[in-house]
Design an enzyme around this catalytic site. Structure first.
Site, PDB file in Angstrom:
ATOM      1  N   HIS A  63       0.574  -1.166  -0.089  1.00  0.00           N
ATOM      2  CA  HIS A  63       0.669   0.142  -0.041  1.00  0.00           C
ATOM      3  C   HIS A  63       1.085   1.145  -0.368  1.00  0.00           C
ATOM      4  O   HIS A  63       2.164   1.039   1.008  1.00  0.00           O
ATOM      5  CB  HIS A  63      -1.166  -0.230   1.670  1.00  0.00           C
ATOM      6  N   CYS A  84       2.160   4.102  11.700  1.00  0.00           N
ATOM      7  CA  CYS A  84       3.063   3.320  10.464  1.00  0.00           C
ATOM      8  C   CYS A  84       3.513   4.246   9.794  1.00  0.00           C
ATOM      9  O   CYS A  84       2.664   5.398   9.204  1.00  0.00           O
ATOM     10  CB  CYS A  84       2.373   1.975  10.351  1.00  0.00           C
TER      11      CYS A  84
END
Length: 721
Positions: free
Chosen positions: A65, A224
């Site tokens: 992603h 993240c």
């Protein structure tokens, strides 16, 4: 607004065998629908995100992603590969691959939906249904949340759907999780017991009580680099682990859609803190004085129960951790993410390296600024500039010598911070903010007693160890508030000062002097061999741990006001060798373009600039695609350059800069010849080895042995004829 995933974005039988090829296959579906405008540009962004941290998760899941300017709207593509594809998960390959694409300026509503999907990936019933579904419409509906696993007409034994061999996770218990799946569909998440504030009420049934009889409470933060997937998966895993452990656990997700701060009353009432993050926690000081477990975000996904147990153990021991230094939310002053202590599951060697690199990463900007200023001072004011009087009393605006002396003296002041900063931030990496004071004190003592770089290393490690030991001592709750700002700095500084002045300072100073004398005494064959060894190390892992050891050794030698010629020769050899791999790959893609993929040829253009700037990492895309040919070739060229640089006696005072600091190099012409020789050797070897592969009938397709031509942007393209 179109749906984020449709049947056209689902491939239930991926033909790809690598994660790069899988990403390309799914991205092509996005591009066909007009949701990706530049396929290669988008795949480069995916690869860059993958390079930060593998996106494979336990349970056979891969979630490549990224956020990209080449994406028009938030989009999700899903692929299934029965044999599995390696995405770097510890338990084996992934058979369920989700490619998540978000625009650079995605709106919060879309990102919230993506984050809800990320949470759903921790649901075994959901993943079991995806393994069993046999048509793309149903798969897309499951992922959108239009259908739940219970209504998807999947076989009753979906929980035992075939998984790729080597994957250690199990889908046992999927049937029991169906009800939970219906409650936690993509449109929402299951409620978590509220941490609330202390109100004297009875513990929630089934929860584990704290020593005073109320429920044990934990607050957590997850984040993240992209803030889309891992952030929310870690949150879901921790919440589930909290329920199973019978405690109250509330998570603050610091994701791409922003974050809602936990109520200060909730934090105040918490008995412990879990920080699962790969980017600095924003406003970390809110959690000061609490028992804290600090790990990477994947630990929050893969072993949440262990983290819950660990924070409870720390609370039982009365062990507390202070908050971060001011400004940590944005990383260091240089924009680099702040180094943290290794996770509790890391070995001692890994943690030691992390601690040391924390100090080195903060020290290097001082080395760079001070070294360049001093080098410029010599260039402008001549080699006698170090004997010039203080510019406060003898500065003449119109004289070059005065400007040279000014730059030299500013650089000298910057250099005086090197050892204290090194020691302070080693201690900070070990013990957080309470380690700064004893670390800086110990580093200043090392500077005072001429213990140098070795003294700074020792002072930092001792300071961090002393603070960590103090933090483990049980203390009354009433005293905890003053521990980080008064008690710990006072006691730790006294202990470190005693050890540095009285016990170990003198032996370390003697060792430092011995190392300096040894370096200054290197001549002839010994110096050449050292140059070759440093060249090999610089090119072995192209910016990795071995490369950093060689670079740190070189910068340590020049991190003094008046380094010897040998130290400056070592710095010159290290920088020269580090320039070789990217320059060689740039040259190889120019002279033998047919041996490289189109994407590699594009990367070769950028490698010219990266190599000239002494950014060794510019060769990583080539080494990742063909390590068995590129890395040995780079090492050979690096060894040649390092040996020649030492032979020619080239010197360098600046720790960085590449060809842009050539005017500051001693023997610059011979230095450039050394670099050119290494580039020529590496280029020739790469061309020959790749040419042999093309002529070999068995050379194609042997990706597992490093012979596949995988583009860093994510494609496995045929080599041009």
């Amino acid at each position: 607004m179109s749906e984020m995933i449709t049947a056209d974005l689902v491939d239930l039988d991926l033909s790809a065998d690598t994660k790069e090829a899988a990403a390309r296959a799914l991205a092509e579906r996005m591009a066909a629908l007009g949701r990706v405008t530049d396929l290669d540009g988008f795949l480069a962004d995916v690869a860059a995100r993958e390079a930060q941290m593998p996106t494979g998760l336990d349970g056979g899941i891969g979630i490549p992603h990224c956020r990209s300017e080449h994406v028009t709207e938030p989009t999700l593509a899903f692929g299934r590969k029965a044999a599995g594809i390696d995405f770097g998960a510890p338990d084996g390959p992934a058979d369920l691959i989700f490619l998540i694409a978000a625009p650079a300026g995605a709106d919060d509503a879309h990102l919230t939906i993506l984050s809800a999907l990320a949470r759903q990936l921790t649901n075994t019933a959901f993943t079991a249904a995806l393994r069993a579904v046999d048509d793309t419409e149903t798969a897309a509906a499951l992922i959108r949340g239009d259908r739940t696993p219970a209504s998807a007409d999947v076989p009753a034994d979906a929980g035992n759907a075939e998984r790729p061999e080597g994957s250690g996770a199990t889908e046992a218990g999927a049937a029991d999780a169906v009800a939970s799946a219906e409650d936690t569909a993509v449109s929402g998440t299951a409620p978590v017991p509220s941490a609330g504030v202390e109100d004297g009420s009875d513990p929630v049934p089934g929860t584990t009580a704290a020593p005073d009889g109320r429920p044990f409470r934990v607050v957590a933060v997850t984040s993240c680099p992209t803030g889309i997937a891992h952030t929310y998966m870690a949150a879901e895993s921790l919440e589930n682990a909290g329920r199973e452990a019978g405690i109250e656990l509330v998570v603050e997700t610091q994701g791409s859609a922003g974050f809602t701060r936990l109520d200060p009353a909730v934090i105040a009432a918490a008995d412990g803190v879990i920080l699962a993050h790969d980017v600095p926690v924003r406003e970390k000081e809110r959690f000061a004085g609490k028992p804290t477990v600090d790990v990477g975000v994947k630990a929050g996904i893969n072993r949440p129960a262990e983290l819950v147990a660990e924070v409870r153990e720390k609370a039982a021991r009365g062990e507390v951790t202070a908050g971060s230094a001011p400004g940590s939310a944005a990383g260091s002053a240089s924009g680099t993410p702040v180094e943290r202590t290794g996770g509790t599951g890391d070995g001692y060697g890994t943690r030691l390296r992390t601690w040391l690199m924390s100090g080195v990463s903060y020290m290097v900007p001082f080395v760079a600024a001070g070294g360049l200023l001093i080098a410029l001072g010599f260039a402008i004011g001549g080699w006698q500039v170090n004997k010039a009087p203080s510019v406060m009393d003898h500065f003449v605006w119109t004289q070059a010598d005065s400007w040279g002396a000014l730059l030299f003296q500013i650089g000298g002041v910057a250099f005086n911070f090197l050892i204290p900063v090194l020691a302070g931030y080693i201690a900070y990496g070990m013990a957080d903010r309470p380690g700064l004071v004893p670390g800086f004190v110990g580093g200043s003592i090392a500077l005072t007693i001429n213990a140098g770089f070795l003294g700074g290393l020792a002072a930092g490690l001792i300071a961090g160890g002393v603070v960590m030991a103090i933090q483990k001592v049980r203390i009354p709750a009433a005293v905890r508030g003053i521990m980080p700002v008064v008690v710990i700095p006072l006691i730790s500084s006294a202990v470190v000062g005693f050890l540095m002045f009285v016990v170990i300072g003198k032996p370390i100073a003697s060792a430092q002097k011995g190392m300096t004398d040894w370096l200054n005494g290197l001549t002839g064959a010994n110096a050449v061999l050292l140059g070759a060894l440093l060249g090999l190390m610089m090119c072995f892992d192209l910016g990795g741990p071995v490369n950093k050891v060689a670079y740190t050794f070189a910068t340590a030698g020049i991190a003094v006001a008046n380094p010897g010629d040998s130290a400056m020769k070592i710095m010159a050899a290290v920088m020269a060798a580090g320039m070789v791999p990217p320059l060689a790959m740039a040259l190889a893609t120019t002279v033998r373009a047919r041996l490289f993929t189109p994407t590699e040829r594009e990367n070769g253009k950028a490698a010219w600039v990266l190599g000239a700037s002494f950014i060794t990492e510019g060769a990583i895309p080539f080494a990742a695609a063909d390590p068995l040919r590129v890395i040995p070739s780079a090492m050979a060229g690096g060894a040649v350059t390092g040996a020649l640089s030492m032979t020619f006696g080239a010197t360098l005072r600046a720790p960085h800069g590449g060809i842009f600091v050539v005017p500051l190099i001693g023997n610059p012409f011979l230095y450039l010849i050394a670099v050119a020789a290494g580039v020529g050797v590496t280029t020739a070897l790469v061309v020959v080895l790749k040419g042999l592969r093309q002529r070999s009938p068995s050379g194609a397709g042997a990706e597992s042995t490093g012979t596949g031509a995988v583009s860093p942007a994510g494609s496995k393209e045929p080599v041009a004829a």
